[in-house]
Design an enzyme around this catalytic site. Structure first.
Site, PDB file in Angstrom:
ATOM      1  N   ASP A 209       0.811  -1.260  -0.007  1.00 25.08           N
ATOM      2  CA  ASP A 209      -0.026  -0.057   0.046  1.00 25.08           C
ATOM      3  C   ASP A 209       1.017   1.206  -0.111  1.00 25.08           C
ATOM      4  OD1 ASP A 209       0.324   1.323   3.207  1.00 25.08           O
ATOM      5  OD2 ASP A 209       0.289  -0.839   3.185  1.00 25.08           O
ATOM      6  N   ASP A 211       0.682   3.716   2.373  1.00 27.74           N
ATOM      7  CA  ASP A 211       0.329   4.325   3.462  1.00 27.74           C
ATOM      8  C   ASP A 211      -0.677   5.351   3.620  1.00 27.74           C
ATOM      9  OD1 ASP A 211       1.061   4.117   6.199  1.00 27.74           O
ATOM     10  OD2 ASP A 211       2.219   5.595   6.173  1.00 27.74           O
TER      11      ASP A 211
END
Length: 293
Positions: A209, A211
């Site tokens: 991902d 973040d």
């Protein structure tokens, strides 16, 4: 020469590596506590491979409650000569999107709750840690990733947070502005302890991902992270299997001396050392303390 014994610390799914044979779960006790799980010990490419699920099978143990000392000590007792850590991370760079593998070469430790050394009162030691990753292992991981056509980048800084919560937006923006590349919750103090145990160490960080700094991600979604982890699992298995297949049968010396990190590290005079602590250090530091050959 010492026979290579490859240690792999990571998540679920890696224990069914292509080419791993005669695999058996074995209990290895440690005076430092209870390892995350039994060790899966098998053979691949004429070498022994030892796998440890960092969170335990079924992902039972959160990052801050992992007994990192017991884990590294158990790997040392199993004869492991080199460790590859496989970890899920968030990214702070647009050019490191989910699905990318990053071969980490630096760490920043932001943890506060974890025991980070085997040494202490009764036997003080200071190991060098300026270069925490073995470049020899990185070379071989890079070659394996290239051979398996796995998107990757060599080099990057991993900031390790305490968790188990993900970062606030302010923290995420702070870490990004500091120039860190990825964030995770598990590689510290794991890497520090591996150095103290004289085991060359390297990290394969799998980006799941962006973040919460990213304009398209106002928070980290666990379901999305798990999906990317599952998508990455096959690539991780292929990478580790290729790395292990191509690894030398005889343990190659670490270019930066990780495998002799304790040569000049012990500070405490022999007559001032605590016998109880020395007994616990038999596997980790026996080479220099004289507890075992």
């Amino acid at each position: 020469m010492t026979a290579s014994v490859i240690g792999v610390i990571g998540g679920s799914g890696l224990y069914d590596l292509p080419g791993l044979t005669n695999a058996e779960w074995m209990t290895v006790s440690s005076p430092w506590g209870t390892p995350s799980d039994d060790l899966l010990i098998g053979e691949i490419g004429g070498k022994t491979l030892v796998f440890l699920p960092r969170h335990g099978r079924g992902h039972r143990i959160p990052p801050s409650e992992i007994d990192y000392r017991a884990n590294i000590d158990a790997m040392k007792r199993a004869g492991v000569t080199d460790i590859v850590s496989v970890s899920a991370v968030g990214s702070y760079r647009e050019d490191l999107p989910p699905g990318t593998f990053v071969l980490i070469d630096q760490f920043v430790d932001r943890t506060v709750k974890r025991e980070s050394s085997f040494f202490g009162a009764g036997c003080v030691a200071h190991v060098g840690f300026g270069h925490p990753v073995s470049p020899g292992l990185m070379d071989r991981l890079e070659a394996a990733a290239t051979a398996e056509a796995i998107p990757h980048r060599r080099g990057g800084t991993y900031v390790c947070m305490e968790g188990p919560q993900f970062s606030t937006l302010a923290e995420s923006l702070w870490y990004k502005s500091a120039g860190f590349d990825v964030i995770g919750m598990t590689n510290m103090p794991e890497a520090k302890l591996a150095r103290e145990a004289e085991i060359p160490y390297a990290t394969v960080a799998m980006v799941t991902d962006f973040d919460c700094w990213h304009q398209d991600h106002d928070h980290v979604d666990v379901a999305a992270v798990i999906k990317v982890v599952h998508d990455n699992a096959d690539k991780a298995r292929r990478l580790v299997a290729r790395f292990a297949q191509d690894f030398p049968v005889e343990h190659p010396a670490c270019p930066i001396g990780s495998d002799h990190a304790l040569d000049h590290a012990i500070m405490t005079a022999r007559d001032a050392r605590d016998p109880l602590l020395l007994a616990k250090l038999d596997a980790v530091a026996g080479r220099v303390l004289g507890a075992r050959p």
